[in-house]
Design a protein around this motif. Structure first.
Motif, short mmCIF file in Angstrom:
data_model
loop_
_atom_site.label_atom_id
_atom_site.label_comp_id
_atom_site.label_asym_id
_atom_site.label_seq_id
_atom_site.Cartn_x
_atom_site.Cartn_y
_atom_site.Cartn_z
N LEU A 49 28.67 58.86 26.35
CA LEU A 49 29.29 60.18 26.30
C LEU A 49 29.65 60.49 24.85
N GLY A 50 28.69 61.08 24.15
CA GLY A 50 28.90 61.44 22.75
C GLY A 50 28.81 60.23 21.83
N GLY A 51 29.08 60.46 20.56
CA GLY A 51 29.05 59.38 19.59
C GLY A 51 27.89 59.49 18.63
N SER A 52 27.80 58.52 17.75
CA SER A 52 26.76 58.49 16.72
C SER A 52 25.92 57.23 16.89
N THR B 145 20.08 50.33 31.38
CA THR B 145 19.85 51.71 31.84
C THR B 145 20.92 52.61 31.22
N LEU B 146 20.48 53.72 30.65
CA LEU B 146 21.40 54.62 29.97
C LEU B 146 21.68 55.85 30.81
N LEU B 147 22.95 56.11 30.99
CA LEU B 147 23.40 57.33 31.67
C LEU B 147 24.00 58.24 30.60
N VAL B 148 23.51 59.45 30.50
CA VAL B 148 23.94 60.34 29.41
C VAL B 148 24.33 61.71 29.97
N ASN B 149 25.09 62.45 29.16
CA ASN B 149 25.39 63.84 29.56
C ASN B 149 24.21 64.74 29.20
N LYS B 150 24.30 65.99 29.57
CA LYS B 150 23.18 66.90 29.40
C LYS B 150 22.81 67.07 27.93
N GLN B 151 23.80 67.19 27.08
CA GLN B 151 23.53 67.40 25.66
C GLN B 151 22.79 66.21 25.06
N ALA B 152 23.26 65.02 25.36
CA ALA B 152 22.59 63.82 24.85
C ALA B 152 21.20 63.67 25.45
N GLY B 153 21.06 64.02 26.74
CA GLY B 153 19.75 63.95 27.38
C GLY B 153 18.74 64.85 26.71
N GLU B 154 19.16 66.05 26.34
CA GLU B 154 18.25 66.98 25.65
C GLU B 154 17.85 66.43 24.28
N ALA B 155 18.82 65.79 23.59
CA ALA B 155 18.51 65.23 22.28
C ALA B 155 17.52 64.07 22.41
N PHE B 156 17.72 63.21 23.41
CA PHE B 156 16.80 62.09 23.61
C PHE B 156 15.42 62.60 24.02
#
Length: 206
Positions: free
Chosen positions: A141-144, A185-196
């Motif tokens: 959830l966020g981060g660098s 396995t990585l669970l991400v929010n929508k914003q991070a998913g779009e970036a990936f």
């Protein structure tokens, strides 16, 4: 005949190391040599020379038995020491990772080592040059994430909005530099998913 010999040498090479075979051969030679020497000494001694060949042979066999017993006890002692060291290793903690630490550097971290007593949330922490090893799942959830790789991670899963997670490690606004995630396995929010996804990763849920 030669075929049988090569089959026998194949068993020799596959079942025991050369050092183990050398040790067994040397042990046999010492036992036989010790028994033979004892028998010859008995034959040449004034005390046993009159007893005859059977007595000399019995003395040789007895000496060989003593030498064999000594080798057996040495081998048994080494085996018990090795077993003791092995079980002592099993009882030691696998790692000295402290999940409450604020930063982790140059460490191999297994996911269970990051578990916390209650909420599995790691917030604003620093991971640098670490290998984070599964199997398991992490919610990001966020981060660098700088120069970090994901190996055998499969597809990323996008979490729906307002998802409540339990029993899953959460990295919230963490800084991750030069790390590798292996079998996670990585669970991400929508914003991070779009970036990936923009970087070419396989993303599920968008």
């Amino acid at each position: 005949m030669m075929k049988k010999f090569f089959e026998w040498t194949g068993i020799f090479e596959s079942h025991l190391s050369a050092a183990e075979w050398a040790w067994r051969i040397i042990t046999l030679m010492v036992v036989v040599g010790g028994g033979t020497t004892a028998g010859l000494l008995a034959k040449g001694s004034q005390l046993f020379s009159a007893l005859g060949p059977l007595a000399w042979m019995a003395i040789g066999l007895f000496a060989a038995g003593i030498v064999s017993l000594i080798f057996f006890l040495v081998k048994l002692g080494n085996l018990r020491s090795a077993e003791s060291a092995y079980f002592q290793t099993l009882t030691q903690p696998r790692t000295s990772i402290n999940p409450l630490a604020e930063s982790f550097t140059d460490q191999i971290i297994y996911l269970p080592d990051l578990y916390l007593p209650r909420k599995q949330l790691h917030s604003h922490k620093l991971f640098k040059r670490c290998k984070i090893v599964g199997p398991g799942a992490i919610a990001i959830l966020g981060g660098s994430y700088v120069h970090s790789g994901f190996i055998e991670a499969g597809s990323l899963v996008v979490l729906p909005e307002n998802t409540y997670l339990t029993g899953v490690l959460v990295f919230e606004n963490c800084t991750v530099e030069h790390c590798e995630f292996i079998g996670v396995t990585l669970l991400v929010n929508k914003q991070a998913g779009e970036a990936f996804k923009a970087m070419g990763a396989s993303v599920v849920g968008l």
